[in-house]
Design an enzyme around this catalytic site. Structure first.
Site, PDB file in Angstrom:
ATOM      1  N   THR A 144       0.882  -1.235   0.026  1.00 56.23           N
ATOM      2  CA  THR A 144      -0.058  -0.081   0.054  1.00 56.23           C
ATOM      3  C   THR A 144       0.887   1.428  -0.005  1.00 56.23           C
ATOM      4  O   THR A 144       0.703   2.206  -0.737  1.00 56.23           O
ATOM      5  CB  THR A 144      -0.832  -0.005   1.293  1.00 56.23           C
ATOM      6  OG1 THR A 144      -1.919  -1.225   1.168  1.00 56.23           O
ATOM      7  CG2 THR A 144      -1.764   1.254   1.427  1.00 56.23           C
ATOM      8  N   LEU A 145       1.860   1.364   0.803  1.00 60.06           N
ATOM      9  CA  LEU A 145       2.586   2.686   0.944  1.00 60.06           C
ATOM     10  C   LEU A 145       3.522   2.628  -0.241  1.00 60.06           C
ATOM     11  O   LEU A 145       3.592   3.635  -0.801  1.00 60.06           O
ATOM     12  CB  LEU A 145       3.753   2.497   2.135  1.00 60.06           C
ATOM     13  CG  LEU A 145       3.308   3.317   3.309  1.00 60.06           C
ATOM     14  CD1 LEU A 145       1.703   2.813   4.110  1.00 60.06           C
ATOM     15  CD2 LEU A 145       4.311   3.142   4.353  1.00 60.06           C
ATOM     16  N   VAL A 223       9.843   5.339   5.717  1.00 60.31           N
ATOM     17  CA  VAL A 223       8.608   5.729   6.479  1.00 60.31           C
ATOM     18  C   VAL A 223       8.030   4.285   6.728  1.00 60.31           C
ATOM     19  O   VAL A 223       6.799   4.556   6.985  1.00 60.31           O
ATOM     20  CB  VAL A 223       7.579   6.453   5.237  1.00 60.31           C
ATOM     21  CG1 VAL A 223       7.940   8.113   5.051  1.00 60.31           C
ATOM     22  CG2 VAL A 223       7.603   5.788   3.967  1.00 60.31           C
ATOM     23  N   ARG A 225       9.324   1.381   9.211  1.00 59.79           N
ATOM     24  CA  ARG A 225       9.794   1.187  10.589  1.00 59.79           C
ATOM     25  C   ARG A 225      11.200   1.287  10.867  1.00 59.79           C
ATOM     26  O   ARG A 225      11.865   0.835  10.146  1.00 59.79           O
ATOM     27  CB  ARG A 225       9.306  -0.259  10.956  1.00 59.79           C
ATOM     28  CG  ARG A 225       7.781  -0.569  11.235  1.00 59.79           C
ATOM     29  CD  ARG A 225       7.022   0.428  12.573  1.00 59.79           C
ATOM     30  NE  ARG A 225       5.785   0.370  12.691  1.00 59.79           N
ATOM     31  CZ  ARG A 225       4.839   0.958  12.144  1.00 59.79           C
ATOM     32  NH1 ARG A 225       5.141   2.084  11.338  1.00 59.79           N
ATOM     33  NH2 ARG A 225       3.492   0.910  12.388  1.00 59.79           N
ATOM     34  N   ASP A 249      11.127   9.204   9.284  1.00 60.30           N
ATOM     35  CA  ASP A 249       9.828   9.438   9.894  1.00 60.30           C
ATOM     36  C   ASP A 249       9.711   8.396  10.909  1.00 60.30           C
ATOM     37  O   ASP A 249       8.790   8.771  11.958  1.00 60.30           O
ATOM     38  CB  ASP A 249       8.489   9.239   8.931  1.00 60.30           C
ATOM     39  CG  ASP A 249       7.067   9.508   9.695  1.00 60.30           C
ATOM     40  OD1 ASP A 249       7.111  11.000  10.026  1.00 60.30           O
ATOM     41  OD2 ASP A 249       6.329   8.812   9.747  1.00 60.30           O
ATOM     42  N   GLU A 254      11.670   5.876  19.715  1.00 62.47           N
ATOM     43  CA  GLU A 254      10.478   6.823  19.433  1.00 62.47           C
ATOM     44  C   GLU A 254      10.201   7.120  20.669  1.00 62.47           C
ATOM     45  O   GLU A 254       9.782   6.187  21.465  1.00 62.47           O
ATOM     46  CB  GLU A 254       9.580   6.556  18.376  1.00 62.47           C
ATOM     47  CG  GLU A 254      10.128   6.304  16.904  1.00 62.47           C
ATOM     48  CD  GLU A 254       9.067   5.870  16.017  1.00 62.47           C
ATOM     49  OE1 GLU A 254       7.778   5.970  16.156  1.00 62.47           O
ATOM     50  OE2 GLU A 254       9.483   5.447  14.939  1.00 62.47           O
ATOM     51  N   HIS A 273       7.092  10.499  13.132  1.00 62.16           N
ATOM     52  CA  HIS A 273       6.234   9.385  12.990  1.00 62.16           C
ATOM     53  C   HIS A 273       4.840   9.926  12.834  1.00 62.16           C
ATOM     54  O   HIS A 273       3.864   9.579  13.463  1.00 62.16           O
ATOM     55  CB  HIS A 273       6.103   8.325  14.000  1.00 62.16           C
ATOM     56  CG  HIS A 273       5.855   6.926  13.542  1.00 62.16           C
ATOM     57  ND1 HIS A 273       6.044   5.828  14.082  1.00 62.16           N
ATOM     58  CD2 HIS A 273       4.839   6.561  12.747  1.00 62.16           C
ATOM     59  CE1 HIS A 273       5.626   4.899  13.550  1.00 62.16           C
ATOM     60  NE2 HIS A 273       4.609   5.289  12.477  1.00 62.16           N
TER      61      HIS A 273
HETATM   62  P1  NDP Z   1       1.464  -3.761   2.921  1.00 69.48           P
HETATM   63  O1  NDP Z   1       1.366  -5.228   3.527  1.00 69.48           O
HETATM   64  O2  NDP Z   1       0.630  -3.518   1.842  1.00 69.48           O
HETATM   65  O3  NDP Z   1       3.106  -3.751   2.032  1.00 69.48           O
HETATM   66  C1  NDP Z   1       4.138  -4.398   2.698  1.00 69.48           C
HETATM   67  C2  NDP Z   1       5.098  -4.777   1.560  1.00 69.48           C
HETATM   68  O4  NDP Z   1       6.384  -5.044   2.039  1.00 69.48           O
HETATM   69  C3  NDP Z   1       4.474  -5.762   0.553  1.00 69.48           C
HETATM   70  O5  NDP Z   1       4.583  -5.240  -0.545  1.00 69.48           O
HETATM   71  C4  NDP Z   1       5.785  -7.093   0.627  1.00 69.48           C
HETATM   72  O6  NDP Z   1       5.727  -7.318  -0.431  1.00 69.48           O
HETATM   73  C5  NDP Z   1       6.876  -6.099   1.076  1.00 69.48           C
HETATM   74  N1  NDP Z   1       7.740  -6.973   1.843  1.00 69.48           N
HETATM   75  C6  NDP Z   1       7.403  -7.787   3.207  1.00 69.48           C
HETATM   76  N2  NDP Z   1       8.616  -8.246   3.559  1.00 69.48           N
HETATM   77  C7  NDP Z   1       9.434  -8.027   2.930  1.00 69.48           C
HETATM   78  C8  NDP Z   1      10.940  -8.200   2.713  1.00 69.48           C
HETATM   79  N3  NDP Z   1      11.553  -9.253   3.476  1.00 69.48           N
HETATM   80  N4  NDP Z   1      11.636  -7.765   1.565  1.00 69.48           N
HETATM   81  C9  NDP Z   1      11.130  -6.959   0.828  1.00 69.48           C
HETATM   82  N5  NDP Z   1       9.906  -6.799   0.701  1.00 69.48           N
HETATM   83  C10 NDP Z   1       9.051  -7.212   1.666  1.00 69.48           C
HETATM   84  O7  NDP Z   1       1.787  -2.930   4.002  1.00 69.48           O
HETATM   85  P2  NDP Z   1       1.564  -1.442   3.854  1.00 69.48           P
HETATM   86  O8  NDP Z   1       2.424  -0.734   2.567  1.00 69.48           O
HETATM   87  O9  NDP Z   1       0.301  -0.840   4.291  1.00 69.48           O
HETATM   88  O10 NDP Z   1       2.455  -0.781   5.227  1.00 69.48           O
HETATM   89  C11 NDP Z   1       3.842  -1.075   5.266  1.00 69.48           C
HETATM   90  C12 NDP Z   1       4.448  -0.921   6.527  1.00 69.48           C
HETATM   91  O11 NDP Z   1       4.410   0.703   6.730  1.00 69.48           O
HETATM   92  C13 NDP Z   1       3.530  -1.102   7.734  1.00 69.48           C
HETATM   93  O12 NDP Z   1       3.860  -2.421   8.232  1.00 69.48           O
HETATM   94  C14 NDP Z   1       4.115  -0.058   8.811  1.00 69.48           C
HETATM   95  O13 NDP Z   1       5.193  -0.495   9.532  1.00 69.48           O
HETATM   96  C15 NDP Z   1       4.560   1.220   7.993  1.00 69.48           C
HETATM   97  N6  NDP Z   1       3.599   2.271   7.993  1.00 69.48           N
HETATM   98  C16 NDP Z   1       4.106   3.297   8.439  1.00 69.48           C
HETATM   99  C17 NDP Z   1       3.391   4.607   8.586  1.00 69.48           C
HETATM  100  C18 NDP Z   1       4.011   5.904   9.100  1.00 69.48           C
HETATM  101  O14 NDP Z   1       3.214   6.845   9.554  1.00 69.48           O
HETATM  102  N7  NDP Z   1       5.304   6.170   8.597  1.00 69.48           N
HETATM  103  C19 NDP Z   1       2.111   4.528   8.115  1.00 69.48           C
HETATM  104  C20 NDP Z   1       1.436   3.204   7.629  1.00 69.48           C
HETATM  105  C21 NDP Z   1       2.214   2.334   7.574  1.00 69.48           C
HETATM  106  P3  NDP Z   1       5.967  -9.270  -0.854  1.00 69.48           P
HETATM  107  O15 NDP Z   1       4.943  -9.699   0.072  1.00 69.48           O
HETATM  108  O16 NDP Z   1       5.667  -8.979  -2.292  1.00 69.48           O
HETATM  109  O17 NDP Z   1       7.240  -9.237  -0.379  1.00 69.48           O
END
Ligand code: NDP
Length: 307
Positions: A144-145, A223, A225, A249, A254, A273
């Site tokens: 999503t992000l 952005v 973790r 961020d 934190e 954050h």
């Molecule tokens: P999603 O589950 O939609 O996306 C996470 C992505 O990470 C997937 O596309 C996955 O792809 C990829 N991924 C997971 N593990 C790995 C890895 N080991 N190597 C490479 N790619 C990997 O989550 P969101 O996009 O909604 O959110 C992601 C994270 O962003 C959240 O978990 C949160 O920690 C953080 N976040 C931070 C915010 C902020 O305010 N700064 C706001 C919202 C979220 P695939 O499965 O194809 O590997």
């Protein structure tokens, strides 16, 4: 789950007023109330930011964040407590924040804001500024992000590549690398942007090796973790001019401790954050909660289930 009373836990106040969400959900066919720690046992379900052990007695816990690294998954599974998250809502919000970071670096806005604090009229060097079209960003995490970042930056003319575990193609990305090819993926990028969740695999994924693989005129953005990055290695790279700068961020600790060198580096933008903060946050979370309450009433499985 059979939900009669849904609590909005007061910990959500770090992101929006709990009463705004309770009000938004007041039309649901279940009781909705703002609860503190002493009211958890009066509920069957909660919407929350933080974790509390008392949640393990409930039927359902919904996290207002996408990242659920603060929840003990195994205990949720052992106790049969449903855990859902808020992935799917932050795409545009975080995408615009990241675009802001990149525009600040390219057009030098962060330096002007810093100089303004000192009432200092200081023009940049003639060749400090640049423009975004034709630059490349490697977005690590294509969920999503990552998609939101790709969409907003794409509209500014930035060329987008991505990294995900499988390396399978993703919409909005010119090329996608598998995570084992991370060093190759970041090597040519003007910007490397982390949108990953914190998992066992991603903890300290960005270490001295990855920073060494990046160009020394590249900017780093996180952005996702904080602990996905070895922060000491990042600081070393920034102080050695092995990177041009960073926008962060999220941090290993934190709030970011006052003594952190990151506060004082000229080419570092620190945000607390809040990359996803928006006046619409409670409504987007409320829509996810409503959808699940309706699904449960129809005997359907939850959306956004993580445990
Ligand atoms: P999603 O589950 O939609 O996306 C996470 C992505 O990470 C997937 O596309 C996955 O792809 C990829 N991924 C997971 N593990 C790995 C890895 N080991 N190597 C490479 N790619 C990997 O989550 P969101 O996009 O909604 O959110 C992601 C994270 O962003 C959240 O978990 C949160 O920690 C953080 N976040 C931070 C915010 C902020 O305010 N700064 C706001 C919202 C979220 P695939 O499965 O194809 O590997």
């Amino acid at each position: 789950p059979d939900i009669e009373r849904l609590g909005v836990h007061e910990s959500v106040e770090l992101v929006f007023p709990p009463s705004e969400l309770a009000e938004y959900l007041s039309e649901l066919p279940v009781d909705v109330a703002v609860v503190g720690d002493d009211g958890i046992d009066s509920c069957d379900a909660v919407v929350t930011l933080e974790h509390r052990d008392a949640f393990l007695e409930l039927e359902w816990v919904h996290s207002i964040q996408a990242g659920v690294d603060r929840f003990p998954f195994e205990e949720f599974e052992e106790r049969g407590v449903l855990l859902t998250n808020s992935t799917g809502i932050h795409d545009r919000w975080v995408g615009e924040t990241v675009a802001g970071y990149l525009l600040a670096f390219a057009r030098r806005l962060h330096r002007h804001v810093a100089n303004q604090q000192d009432r200092q009229w200081e023009q940049p060097e003639w060749d400090d500024g640049f423009t975004l079209p034709g630059t490349t960003a490697c977005v690590v995490g294509t969920g999503t992000l990552g998609s939101g970042v790709a969409e907003v930056l794409g509209s500014l003319g930035v060329r987008i590549t991505g990294v995900r575990r499988s390396g399978d193609p993703a919409e909005g990305f010119e090329a996608v690398y598998a995570s084992e090819d991370l060093n190759e993926a970041v090597a040519d990028a003007d910007f490397v942007i982390v949108t990953l969740p914190l998992t066992e695999e991603t903890r300290h994924l960005f270490d001295a090796d990855v920073f060494a693989a990046m160009r020394d005129d590249a900017y780093f953005v996180n952005v996702g973790r904080g602990p996905v990055v070895d922060e000491d290695a990042l600081i070393d790279a920034l102080e050695a001019d092995a990177l041009a700068g960073a926008a962060l961020d999220v941090f290993e600790t934190e709030p970011l401790p006052e003594e952190s060198p990151l506060w004082g580096l000229e080419e570092v933008i620190v945000t607390p954050h809040c990359a996803a903060f928006t006046e619409d946050y409670h409504r987007a979370v409320g829509d996810l909660v409503r959808e699940n309450v309706e699904r449960f009433a129809d005997g359907e499985a939850a959306t956004n289930r993580v445990a």
